[in-house]
Design a protein around this motif. Structure first.
Motif, short mmCIF file in Angstrom:
data_model
loop_
_atom_site.label_atom_id
_atom_site.label_comp_id
_atom_site.label_asym_id
_atom_site.label_seq_id
_atom_site.Cartn_x
_atom_site.Cartn_y
_atom_site.Cartn_z
N GLN A 80 0.81 -1.23 0.00
CA GLN A 80 0.00 0.00 0.00
C GLN A 80 0.85 1.28 0.00
O GLN A 80 0.50 2.27 0.62
N THR A 81 1.96 1.24 -0.68
CA THR A 81 2.84 2.40 -0.77
C THR A 81 2.14 3.59 -1.41
O THR A 81 1.46 3.44 -2.42
N LYS A 82 2.32 4.77 -0.79
CA LYS A 82 1.68 5.99 -1.31
C LYS A 82 2.71 6.99 -1.83
O LYS A 82 2.39 8.04 -2.34
N ARG A 83 3.98 6.65 -1.63
CA ARG A 83 5.06 7.61 -1.83
C ARG A 83 6.25 6.89 -2.45
O ARG A 83 6.61 5.80 -1.98
N VAL A 84 6.82 7.49 -3.50
CA VAL A 84 8.01 6.90 -4.10
C VAL A 84 9.14 7.93 -4.08
O VAL A 84 8.97 9.04 -4.58
N LEU A 85 10.26 7.55 -3.50
CA LEU A 85 11.46 8.39 -3.54
C LEU A 85 12.36 7.83 -4.63
O LEU A 85 12.66 6.63 -4.64
N VAL A 86 12.77 8.68 -5.55
CA VAL A 86 13.62 8.23 -6.64
C VAL A 86 14.93 9.02 -6.57
O VAL A 86 14.94 10.23 -6.45
N MET A 87 16.04 8.27 -6.58
CA MET A 87 17.33 8.89 -6.30
C MET A 87 18.42 8.51 -7.31
O MET A 87 18.40 7.41 -7.86
N SER A 88 19.32 9.45 -7.50
CA SER A 88 20.58 9.15 -8.17
C SER A 88 21.67 9.80 -7.33
O SER A 88 21.37 10.49 -6.36
N HIS A 89 22.92 9.59 -7.69
CA HIS A 89 23.98 10.13 -6.82
C HIS A 89 25.21 10.55 -7.61
O HIS A 89 25.44 10.11 -8.74
N LEU A 122 7.97 9.89 -15.43
CA LEU A 122 7.55 8.54 -15.82
C LEU A 122 6.75 7.88 -14.69
O LEU A 122 5.69 7.28 -14.93
N LEU A 123 7.24 7.99 -13.46
CA LEU A 123 6.55 7.40 -12.32
C LEU A 123 5.17 8.03 -12.12
O LEU A 123 4.19 7.34 -11.87
N THR A 124 5.11 9.35 -12.27
CA THR A 124 3.83 10.05 -12.10
C THR A 124 2.84 9.63 -13.18
O THR A 124 1.65 9.46 -12.91
N ALA A 125 3.35 9.45 -14.41
CA ALA A 125 2.48 9.02 -15.51
C ALA A 125 1.96 7.60 -15.25
O ALA A 125 0.80 7.29 -15.53
N GLN A 126 2.82 6.73 -14.72
CA GLN A 126 2.44 5.34 -14.47
C GLN A 126 1.55 5.18 -13.23
O GLN A 126 0.68 4.33 -13.20
N PHE A 127 1.85 6.01 -12.21
CA PHE A 127 1.14 5.87 -10.93
C PHE A 127 0.64 7.24 -10.49
O PHE A 127 1.23 7.87 -9.61
N PRO A 128 -0.47 7.71 -11.11
CA PRO A 128 -0.94 9.09 -10.88
C PRO A 128 -1.32 9.38 -9.42
O PRO A 128 -1.28 10.54 -9.01
N ASP A 129 -1.66 8.36 -8.64
CA ASP A 129 -2.12 8.59 -7.26
C ASP A 129 -0.99 8.60 -6.24
O ASP A 129 -1.22 8.76 -5.05
N ILE A 130 0.23 8.40 -6.72
CA ILE A 130 1.37 8.26 -5.82
C ILE A 130 2.18 9.55 -5.80
O ILE A 130 2.35 10.21 -6.83
N SER A 131 2.65 9.92 -4.62
CA SER A 131 3.53 11.08 -4.50
C SER A 131 4.95 10.68 -4.89
O SER A 131 5.48 9.70 -4.39
N VAL A 132 5.54 11.41 -5.83
CA VAL A 132 6.87 11.07 -6.34
C VAL A 132 7.86 12.18 -5.96
O VAL A 132 7.61 13.35 -6.21
#
Ligand code: ZN
Length: 157
Positions: A80-89, A122-132
């Motif tokens: 039930q994840t509502k939030r995605v953190l996407v990282m590079s370094h 891309l994440l927002t387009a795939q998962f519109p209900d999730i905070s990215v």
């Protein structure tokens, strides 16, 4: 099987505080862990793969991108994840390191800003209900990537 290590892990089902896509580079793993703790993300679904956000922004092949999107999809479905953190370094070997930018940290940060923005889109387009939330991890800490309209200078440190 034969038990070789004892450790009591919590067995109850859980809701993930976030899915976290980041590079498996061991140099940044402690910064990421401490940052998640600071963000009150105690139960992350960690998707730790070479390049992190690069697997979505500039994947080596279609398989890579689909595989990572499926991992995020499963975190959402199973935990039930509502939030995605996407990282590079910084100095990520999958980008050829800082050397690829001839040691120019500003150029590197600007390139990663674009990558993180594309991965987030891309994440927002795939998962519109999730905070990215896109982040760039440097050797001095974690930098938030702001929307294009409020373009900031990541290198201004
Ligand atoms: Zn890396």
């Amino acid at each position: 099987m034969r038990k070789i290590f004892h450790f009591d892990s919590p067995a109850d089902p859980y809701v993930a505080d976030a899915a976290v896509l980041c590079c498996f580079d061991a140099r940044i793993s402690q910064a990421v862990r401490k940052f998640l703790h600071k963000q009150a993300i105690e139960r992350p679904d960690l998707i730790s793969v070479a390049g992190g956000a690069k697997t979505l922004a500039s994947p080596r092949n279609d398989f890579e991108q689909d595989f990572i999107l499926e991992q995020v999809r499963m975190s959402i479905r199973l935990h039930q994840t509502k939030r995605v953190l996407v990282m590079s370094h910084s100095d990520c070997a999958t980008y050829g390191g800082l050397a690829h930018f001839k040691g120019d940290r500003a150029a590197e940060a600007e390139h990663h800003r674009g990558e993180l923005h594309r991965a987030a889109q891309l994440l927002t387009a795939q998962f519109p209900d999730i905070s990215v939330e896109p982040y760039f991890v440097k050797f001095d800490g974690v930098w938030e990537v702001l929307p294009n309209a409020r373009k900031q200078n990541l290198a201004a440190d």
